[in-house]
Design an enzyme around this catalytic site. Structure first.
Site, short mmCIF file in Angstrom:
data_model
loop_
_atom_site.label_atom_id
_atom_site.label_comp_id
_atom_site.label_asym_id
_atom_site.label_seq_id
_atom_site.Cartn_x
_atom_site.Cartn_y
_atom_site.Cartn_z
N LYS A 81 0.65 -1.43 0.07
CA LYS A 81 0.08 0.02 0.06
C LYS A 81 0.71 1.09 0.03
O LYS A 81 1.92 1.20 0.32
CB LYS A 81 -0.91 0.02 1.32
CG LYS A 81 -0.25 0.09 2.64
CD LYS A 81 0.26 1.27 3.10
CE LYS A 81 0.78 1.18 4.28
NZ LYS A 81 1.77 2.50 4.89
N ASP B 130 -2.41 -1.46 10.12
CA ASP B 130 -2.62 -1.53 8.89
C ASP B 130 -3.14 -3.16 8.48
O ASP B 130 -3.19 -3.20 7.04
CB ASP B 130 -1.15 -1.31 8.14
CG ASP B 130 -0.68 0.09 8.23
OD1 ASP B 130 -1.56 0.80 8.69
OD2 ASP B 130 0.32 0.31 7.90
O1 C5P Z 1 -0.26 -0.71 15.03
P1 C5P Z 1 1.08 -1.12 14.74
O2 C5P Z 1 1.72 -2.29 15.49
O3 C5P Z 1 1.49 -1.35 13.20
O4 C5P Z 1 1.76 0.17 15.10
C1 C5P Z 1 3.12 0.44 15.27
C2 C5P Z 1 3.59 1.53 15.97
O5 C5P Z 1 3.21 2.67 15.22
C3 C5P Z 1 2.92 1.74 17.24
O6 C5P Z 1 3.69 1.22 18.41
C4 C5P Z 1 2.98 3.22 17.36
O7 C5P Z 1 4.35 3.63 17.78
C5 C5P Z 1 2.66 3.59 15.81
N1 C5P Z 1 1.38 4.03 15.51
C6 C5P Z 1 0.98 5.32 15.97
N2 C5P Z 1 -0.33 5.58 15.98
C7 C5P Z 1 -1.19 4.73 14.85
C8 C5P Z 1 -0.79 3.47 14.37
C9 C5P Z 1 0.76 3.33 14.50
O8 C5P Z 1 1.40 5.90 16.83
N3 C5P Z 1 -2.52 4.99 14.72
#
Ligand code: C5P
Length: 300
Positions: free
Chosen positions: A11, A138
């Protein structure tokens, strides 16, 4: 069934608006995802245990331990089903690793769809989306594909209509960027500037450009609130973005948390020429032409 293969797209974010830092460490987003034709393939083969192997150009950079999101996805699905199923997962990687193109999320989505089929669970799409949201912000979009806006952490999705195919060039950079470190840098830069962080809003001009298939309009309104942070961590990306603009890109942007740079082209021929120019001039070490939108995780 002894083996199932699923194809999952990368993406790019055509709008990534990041709200203030929440108490849970995440940020509320308006995140317009667009699935593009760079695919990982995830094969799940009958086995007693859950294992993973990775093939392809980026294979050496993918963790094979508990940090592997496809393994975590298979485990989460087995737990949801209440049985200790096994699967040998083989990931064929085309999506850059830690590149801001949701490669890890793609593999998780692929593992969910492949194991759901291999194990004959027959879980509906909505159940897979729910498990996906717990695995990462994601991952639900990697299941859905197309073009969609994600709110909340980015996991609450609504599909967006698109009026045509958009042509892109992606230039991966050496060495990835970790998503948490880019969000942390974004917070740091914001604190330093002292400016108030606005609540993220969907850009109506962008929605219009997507729905009419107008690449010129889309190119003029691409936006990414993580871009300044990615450029602060990797200043050399600014040169790559400039080179793309000089070669006629309608828009040039860091993809998600980076460091892959994304360029919107006029058409397929322009995308091929732009990719060739970026590598020939040394502005990028490699560049891939791709198009979107494409479907999400699909049985191959
Ligand atoms: O959800 P995911 O594990 O992919 O997110 C990885 C990191 O990205 C989170 O630990 C956070 O630091 C950051 N993040 C965020 N806000 C979001 C998505 C991700 O701060 N909406």
């Amino acid at each position: 069934m002894s083996s199932v293969t699923v194809r999952v797209p990368a993406k790019v974010n055509v709008q990534l608006s990041v709200g203030p830092l929440r108490e849970d460490g995440y940020h509320d987003l308006v995140n317009v995802f667009h699935a593009v034709s760079i695919f990982d393939r995830v094969e799940a083969k009958e086995s007693d245990a859950i294992t993973v192997a990775v093939e392809g150009e980026w294979a050496g950079q993918v963790p094979l331990d508990d940090g592997n999101l496809a393994v975590r996805a298979a485990r989460a699905l087995a737990k949801h089903a209440g049985r200790s199923y096994g699967a040998d997962l083989v990931i064929h990687k085309e999506i850059p690793v830690a590149g801001g193109m949701a490669g890890g999320s793609a593999d998780a989505a692929g593992a969910l769809v492949a194991c759901n089929e291999l194990w004959g669970l027959g879980l509906p799409f909505e159940d897979l989306v729910e498990i996906a949201g717990d695995l990462g912000s994601d991952v639900p979009f990697s299941l859905l594909g197309g073009t969609a806006v994600g709110t909340g952490r980015g996991e609450e999705l609504s599909e967006l209509p698109t009026g045509g195919t958009f042509h892109w060039v992606f230039a991966p950079a050496e060495g990835g960027l970790s998503t948490p470190s880019v969000y942390a840098e974004c917070d740091r830069l914001r604190e330093e500037s002292g400016a108030e962080v606005p609540w993220p809003e969907l850009n109506e001009r962008l929605i219009e450009a997507l729905s009419t298939g107008d690449a010129y309009a889309l190119g003029s309104c691409l936006s990414n609130d993580l871009q300044d942070a990615a450029l602060a961590l990797r200043p050399e990306l600014a040169t790559t973005l400039d080179a793309g603009r000089q070669h006629g890109a309608l828009g040039a942007i860091v993809s998600g948390s980076g460091p892959t740079c994304a360029f919107l082209a006029i058409d397929a021929t322009h995308a091929r020429d732009l990719a060739a120019s970026l590598t020939a001039t040394g502005a990028a070490t490699s560049a891939m032409a791709a198009h979107g939108p494409v479907p999400g995780a699909t049985l191959a």
